[in-house]
Design a protein around this motif. Structure first.
Motif, short mmCIF file in Angstrom:
data_model
loop_
_atom_site.label_atom_id
_atom_site.label_comp_id
_atom_site.label_asym_id
_atom_site.label_seq_id
_atom_site.Cartn_x
_atom_site.Cartn_y
_atom_site.Cartn_z
N HIS A 139 -7.84 -29.43 -31.15
CA HIS A 139 -9.17 -29.51 -30.58
C HIS A 139 -9.41 -28.29 -29.68
O HIS A 139 -8.85 -28.18 -28.63
N VAL B 210 -11.91 -32.37 -33.92
CA VAL B 210 -12.32 -33.68 -34.42
C VAL B 210 -12.76 -34.56 -33.26
O VAL B 210 -12.05 -34.68 -32.26
N SER C 101 -7.07 -37.19 -36.00
CA SER C 101 -7.08 -35.74 -35.80
C SER C 101 -5.95 -35.07 -36.56
O SER C 101 -6.14 -34.05 -37.24
N ASP D 89 -3.99 -35.38 -28.14
CA ASP D 89 -3.35 -34.30 -28.88
C ASP D 89 -2.38 -33.53 -28.01
O ASP D 89 -1.31 -33.14 -28.44
#
Length: 322
Positions: A30, A307, A295, A22
């Motif tokens: 996250h 996630v 995600s 990410d």
């Protein structure tokens, strides 16, 4: 993040995290830390002193006038002051950082405070209804003039408190619990005003306990909603608007994903949702590409913040469902 694993390691081993991907892709879904809004804490602090001060005035006014509506609402105000104090303590605890034992931090303390507030309201409702029934069987003299004056002051105080809390974060269950208490007080003040005016005009002292019961019943719905929502969070129930099968079916519609299963989701606190899921790639797709893809999709469609994705070998999830 994990690469495809052998079948012996599939049993809910949520070992593959997507935060590294990410960050590389510019996404930041996250995270464990929730923001404890200091402004909300200041709002509750101000309303606490306002509520506690008026509760004393109302108790004296109810005792002098003989009004159950005022006495009941005074007890409600005392309960609310205690609930507001509990909410403030919860904010202080929630500010503590996560540690090795409590990796998600202390934010569920606010959920516990919301649960306590809801239970306190329900207990107060029981007390008010019992007292009102006793008053209807044995009416007592009520000084409607002083009762009206105190009730009007209470209405002004409660409107001010409700406006202060209403401007805060609607997604904060702790603040919402405090707001429900103040709104209950506001309804109590309106009922006391109506009872005082009715007694002045008609002399029917029975209006006082009747309106007390009416306000108590209005409070029940909000209080039960607060208790129900807090219990759902503590039981780690799937958040509203989420259906595990629908999510899994949505994921397999993505061309990169052949299978999806073992989806679980729960609320950390307020609107912060945590989820885990197992997926398998379609032929030729890099397994390392799936966690950031999943995600992003879950964040976009269901506002899920955190996630954990496990990538399983193709065909493994299908065999598990047979």
């Amino acid at each position: 993040m994990t690469t495809p694993q052998p079948a012996s390691n599939h049993d809910h081993d949520e070992a593959s995290h997507d935060h590294a991907d990410d960050h590389q892709a510019g996404r930041h879904y996250h995270h464990h830390k929730q923001v404890v809004t200091r402004t909300n804490a200041r709002r509750i602090s101000f309303v606490f002193f306002l509520t506690a001060g008026y509760a004393l005035i109302q108790a004296i006014g109810g005792w002098l006038s003989g009004s159950l509506a005022l006495i009941a609402d005074s007890g409600h105000m005392v309960s609310d002051a205690a609930a507001l104090l509990l909410a403030l303590i919860a904010y202080r605890i929630a500010e503590r950082p996560a540690d090795g034992t409590r990796t998600y931090g202390f934010h569920r303390v606010r959920v516990l405070a919301a649960l306590a507030n809801g239970v306190a309201l329900l207990l107060l409702v029981i007390w008010v209804i019992r007292e009102a029934i006793e008053r209807m069987h044995a009416p007592s003299e009520i000084l409607a003039g002083p009762m009206l004056v105190v009730a009007v002051i209470g209405l002004v105080v409660n409107v001010a408190g409700a406006c202060i809390l209403w401007s805060g974060s609607k997604g904060d269950s702790n603040l919402r619990g405090a707001l429900l208490h103040v709104l209950g007080d506001l309804l109590g003040s309106v009922a006391a005003i109506a009872a005082a005016a009715g007694i002045l005009l008609t002399g029917w002292v029975v209006l006082d306990p009747l309106l007390s019961i009416f306000v108590a019943l209005l409070i029940v719905r909000s209080a039960w909603g607060l208790v129900r929502d807090a219990i759902q969070v503590l039981l780690q129930a799937v958040p509203r608007g989420l259906d595990a099968l629908d999510v899994e079916m949505g994921l397999v519609q993505l061309p990169e994903i052949a299978e999806a299963g073992h989806f679980h989701a729960w609320t950390l606190a307020d609107d912060s949702i945590i989820a885990t899921v197992h997926v398998s790639p379609t032929y030729g797709v890099d397994p390392l590409a799936l966690p950031p893809l999943v995600s992003s999709w879950l964040h976009e469609h269901y506002a899920i913040d955190h996630v954990t994705v496990q990538v399983d070998p193709p065909g493994q999830l299908d065999r598990e469902h047979r």
